[in-house]
Enzyme design. Structure first.
Site, PDB file in Angstrom:
ATOM      1  N   CYS A   1       2.035  -2.659  -3.920  1.00  0.00           N
ATOM      2  CA  CYS A   1       3.157  -2.353  -3.024  1.00  0.00           C
ATOM      3  C   CYS A   1       4.315  -1.737  -3.807  1.00  0.00           C
ATOM      4  CB  CYS A   1       3.553  -3.644  -2.305  1.00  0.00           C
ATOM      5  SG  CYS A   1       5.229  -3.731  -1.684  1.00  0.00           S
TER       6      CYS A   1
ATOM      7  N   CYS B   1       7.724  -3.337  -3.523  1.00  0.00           N
ATOM      8  CA  CYS B   1       7.735  -4.628  -4.240  1.00  0.00           C
ATOM      9  C   CYS B   1       8.069  -4.419  -5.707  1.00  0.00           C
ATOM     10  CB  CYS B   1       6.374  -5.324  -4.140  1.00  0.00           C
ATOM     11  SG  CYS B   1       5.906  -5.767  -2.457  1.00  0.00           S
TER      12      CYS B   1
END
Ligand code: ZN
Length: 155
Positions: free
Chosen positions: A78, A81
């Site tokens: 991600c 993230c």
């Protein structure tokens, strides 16, 4: 150890004494207290980096305590993230014992993520005594994450 100065096991947090290097375990139920090193009696610092959750049992013990915990639900694939990771490091460094910061890799712990209905990542939640006080999704800078925690703990 990961990039932090402390790690979790099934009994509590293991942290190295900054003075003598001795590893000390702080039990989950005493995470909010200031510990001293069993070897040299120096004060053990509060963790200044996010704690990596390795197992669901650790997560439950950690959020079940009286010290608030900011949890970052993330995954290696991600992109947002990865942007949040250094911000979480900053928040953890500045938490100063008011709250703990922990990270849950939802790819490594999919059952936990499902149980807590993590639908998008990054998701951040604030927990205390086993209760979720607040949750938010999406990347943001450290100052905004700190504001989110403050608001969650004030409400
Ligand atoms: Zn020591």
């Amino acid at each position: 150890m990961s990039h932090g100065d402390a790690m979790l096991d099934d009994k509590g947090m293991v942290t190295a004494c900054p003075h003598c290097g001795q590893k000390n375990r702080v039990p989950y139920e005493r995470l909010g207290e200031t510990g001293i090193c069993g070897n040299c009696k120096a004060a053990l610092p509060f963790p200044s980096a996010p704690l990596e959750i390795g197992q669901e049992a650790q997560f439950l013990r950690l959020i079940g305590g009286t010290v608030p915990v900011l949890v970052d639900f993330w995954a290696p694939w991600c992109g947002p993230c990865r942007m949040v990771a250094p911000e979480m490091d900053r928040v953890a460094a500045g938490a100063g014992g008011r709250f703990l910061v922990a990270k849950v890799n939802t790819e490594a712990l999919p059952a936990l993520a499902q149980r807590y209905q993590i639908q998008g990542i990054p998701t951040m939640g604030v927990y205390v005594s086993g209760r979720e006080l607040a949750r938010t999704s999406g990347a943001r800078p450290a100052a905004a994450i700190e504001a989110f925690v403050r608001q969650a703990l004030a409400g």
